[in-house]
Scaffold this active site. Structure first.
Site, short mmCIF file in Angstrom:
data_model
loop_
_atom_site.label_atom_id
_atom_site.label_comp_id
_atom_site.label_asym_id
_atom_site.label_seq_id
_atom_site.Cartn_x
_atom_site.Cartn_y
_atom_site.Cartn_z
N CYS A 27 -11.11 -11.02 21.12
CA CYS A 27 -10.19 -10.47 20.43
C CYS A 27 -9.39 -9.61 21.28
O CYS A 27 -8.58 -8.78 20.67
CB CYS A 27 -11.24 -9.15 19.71
SG CYS A 27 -11.92 -8.26 20.68
N ASP A 53 -18.57 -14.71 23.78
CA ASP A 53 -17.81 -13.89 22.91
C ASP A 53 -18.02 -12.36 23.21
O ASP A 53 -18.60 -11.60 22.66
CB ASP A 53 -18.20 -14.12 21.35
CG ASP A 53 -17.35 -13.23 20.39
OD1 ASP A 53 -16.48 -12.66 20.72
OD2 ASP A 53 -17.81 -12.88 19.19
N CYS A 92 -2.79 -0.01 9.36
CA CYS A 92 -1.77 -1.31 9.23
C CYS A 92 -0.55 -0.77 9.68
O CYS A 92 -0.14 0.01 9.45
CB CYS A 92 -1.69 -1.57 7.87
SG CYS A 92 -3.33 -2.11 6.94
N CYS A 123 -6.81 0.99 -0.42
CA CYS A 123 -6.68 0.31 1.02
C CYS A 123 -6.81 -1.39 0.92
O CYS A 123 -7.84 -1.81 0.37
CB CYS A 123 -7.76 0.78 2.04
SG CYS A 123 -7.81 -0.18 3.39
N GLU A 143 -27.72 -11.05 24.92
CA GLU A 143 -27.01 -9.97 24.37
C GLU A 143 -27.34 -8.87 24.96
O GLU A 143 -28.47 -8.59 25.32
CB GLU A 143 -27.26 -9.87 22.95
CG GLU A 143 -26.91 -8.77 22.20
CD GLU A 143 -25.47 -8.18 22.15
OE1 GLU A 143 -25.45 -7.05 22.16
OE2 GLU A 143 -24.55 -9.12 21.92
N CYS A 170 0.11 5.22 7.66
CA CYS A 170 -1.05 4.96 7.94
C CYS A 170 -1.24 3.92 9.21
O CYS A 170 -0.41 3.32 9.47
CB CYS A 170 -1.88 4.20 7.06
SG CYS A 170 -3.91 3.70 7.36
N CYS A 198 0.75 -1.10 -0.03
CA CYS A 198 -0.06 -0.02 -0.08
C CYS A 198 0.85 1.37 -0.08
O CYS A 198 1.90 1.43 0.63
CB CYS A 198 -0.91 0.07 1.29
SG CYS A 198 -1.99 1.53 1.32
N GLN A 253 -18.85 -8.97 11.90
CA GLN A 253 -17.54 -9.41 12.03
C GLN A 253 -16.79 -8.82 11.00
O GLN A 253 -17.39 -8.42 9.84
CB GLN A 253 -17.26 -11.17 11.99
CG GLN A 253 -17.70 -11.83 12.99
CD GLN A 253 -16.79 -11.73 14.25
OE1 GLN A 253 -15.63 -10.98 13.93
NE2 GLN A 253 -17.25 -12.01 15.38
#
Length: 437
Positions: A393, A367, A93, A168, A323, A90, A84, A274
């Site tokens: 995560c 999760d 990333c 991107c 939830e 940036c 990129c 996701q």
């Protein structure tokens, strides 16, 4: 006797460090290369293990110092040319200079080290499962309306400055192709004031755009018509507007929708999805592998819109999905009508399921967001649920929650890192635990 007032001394200006030559030894948790410096570790972005480089030590960071890469004298194995044009600035990333194999190994090590710090077995961590570049279907962009023109993109590394992004390679083309038109649209919306955050999501029925102004007021009638015209020209499914955390649709040509195990579920405006379809499929497969086929009753905690609950129900289980978002629960109830699935709205951080409630399930999936599920893990640790599947995560909070479960008598059977945050330091994981009979 009178004393002269003491003159206030000025803090000494830190001496500018001189560039030094180092050999990068390993990756850090953020994806920076780590080398030994004269005053402790040096954390160096844009490097890989094995690099011999000239770096400039900078500000204190933890037990060492941040450093800036000046020159790579000798490349370590796995260093590649970033794909990129924005890679050197940036903040989206940080690892485009590293090969896919090197990143996968780093993320496996990241999960293994998080487990080891909590005294959990690191040798059970499987190789990383990665999604391909160009698969991300959800982006959150920043937009600034300036006199010289509108800037649309991502924050620069360690800075509040926004980089005007023209490409991107992480994202789906359906999203990046919209960048020029979005830039023009935002430039003409005086109601946005100085700018906005812009969330773009590619659903199965088209793109949703959610505008979150940093200041300004509501759109005028003319601006609302401009949004309608924009949606028509670019076939946008829905455009929303968020103020004080409350989102409302301004243009709704059709409802953004996704499909879980063949079941279409309408997405609430700005709802969680996701980051990639490929990542969703990987996580779902690992969850289904972790839950026994013959488990008659399963709880899916922090269930979102049902990405795990629906496939578990379609496989034959009676599922209770819990939830905290009312909008997500309502969407799941509509989509799962006719399935053996019950959806409940509940804040599990403040009101976790108790031991008696948990003991009616043969398996539990959870999760949570990055903060983890500390309260729920504590009650799960006291339960008799035979199988638990944890999705996360954040390796640090996952390891903390797994430690609670193991202390309660569970065995950690497996842990699989999943990389769907391409070229970043982030990693997801699916861990499976069982309670010995």
């Amino acid at each position: 006797m009178r004393h002269r007032p003491r003159r206030k001394s000025r803090p000494a200006t830190p001496r500018q460090a001189d560039p030094i030559e180092v050999r990068v030894e390993r990756f850090g948790a953020r994806g920076d290369g780590i080398a030994r410096g004269p005053e402790g570790p040096l954390y160096i972005p844009d490097t890989v293990p094995g690099d011999r480089a000239i770096v400039l030590p900078g500000a204190t960071r933890g037990d060492g110092r941040a450093a800036t890469l000046r020159e790579v004298l000798e490349s370590g194995p796995g260093r590649v040319t970033p794909p990129c044009a924005h890679a050197d600035r940036c903040g989206g990333c940080t690892l485009q200079h590293a090969s896919g194999d090197l990143i996968a190994a780093m993320k496996r090590d990241q999960l293994a080290e998080a487990l080891a710090r909590k005294g959990l077995p690191a040798d059970i961590v499987a190789p990383t499962v990665s999604v391909p570049a160009g698969s991300r279907r959800r982006l959150r962009l920043s937009a600034l309306r300036l006199a010289a023109g509108t800037v649309l993109g991502f924050n620069e590394r360690a800075s509040g400055k926004v980089i005007d992004v023209r490409e991107c390679p992480v994202a789906r083309r359906e999203l990046t192709d919209l960048f020029p038109a979005l830039r023009d649209l935002i430039g003409g919306l005086e109601c946005l004031g100085r700018g906005a955050d812009v969330q773009v999501t590619l659903s199965d029925t088209g793109v949703e755009i959610l505008l979150i102004p940093t200041s300004g007021g509501d759109p005028s009638l003319d601006e609302r018509q401009d949004l309608v015209d924009f949606a028509e020209r670019h076939d946008i499914a829905r455009i929303g507007w968020e103020t004080d955390g409350i989102a409302e649709p301004l243009v709704a040509r059709r409802t953004p929708r996704t499909v879980f195990a063949g079941v279409p579920v309408d997405l609430p405006i700005g709802g969680f999805l996701q980051p990639s379809r490929e990542g969703q499929e990987i996580l779902t497969r690992l969850v289904l592998q972790g839950v026994p086929d013959n488990a008659p009753t399963v709880a899916d905690l922090y269930a979102g819109c049902g990405s795990f609950a629906v496939p578990l129900s379609k496989r034959g289980a009676n599922v209770v999905a819990v939830e905290g978002s009312e909008a997500a629960v309502a969407a799941l109830r509509r989509g799962a009508a006719g399935l053996r699935l019950q959806a409940e709205c509940r804040d599990l951080a403040r009101d976790p399921l108790g031991v008696t409630e948990l003991n009616r399930f043969q398996a539990v999936v959870f999760d949570p967001p990055r903060a983890g599920a500390a309260a729920q893990a504590e009650t799960l640790a006291q339960s008799a649920v035979p199988r638990i599947v944890a999705v996360s995560c954040n390796p640090a909070t996952l390891a903390r929650d797994l430690r609670s479960l193991v202390d309660g008598g569970y065995t950690l059977d497996s842990a699989v890192p999943v990389d769907q945050f391409t070229w970043s330091g982030h990693v997801e994981a699916v861990a499976v635990l069982s309670r010995p009979v």
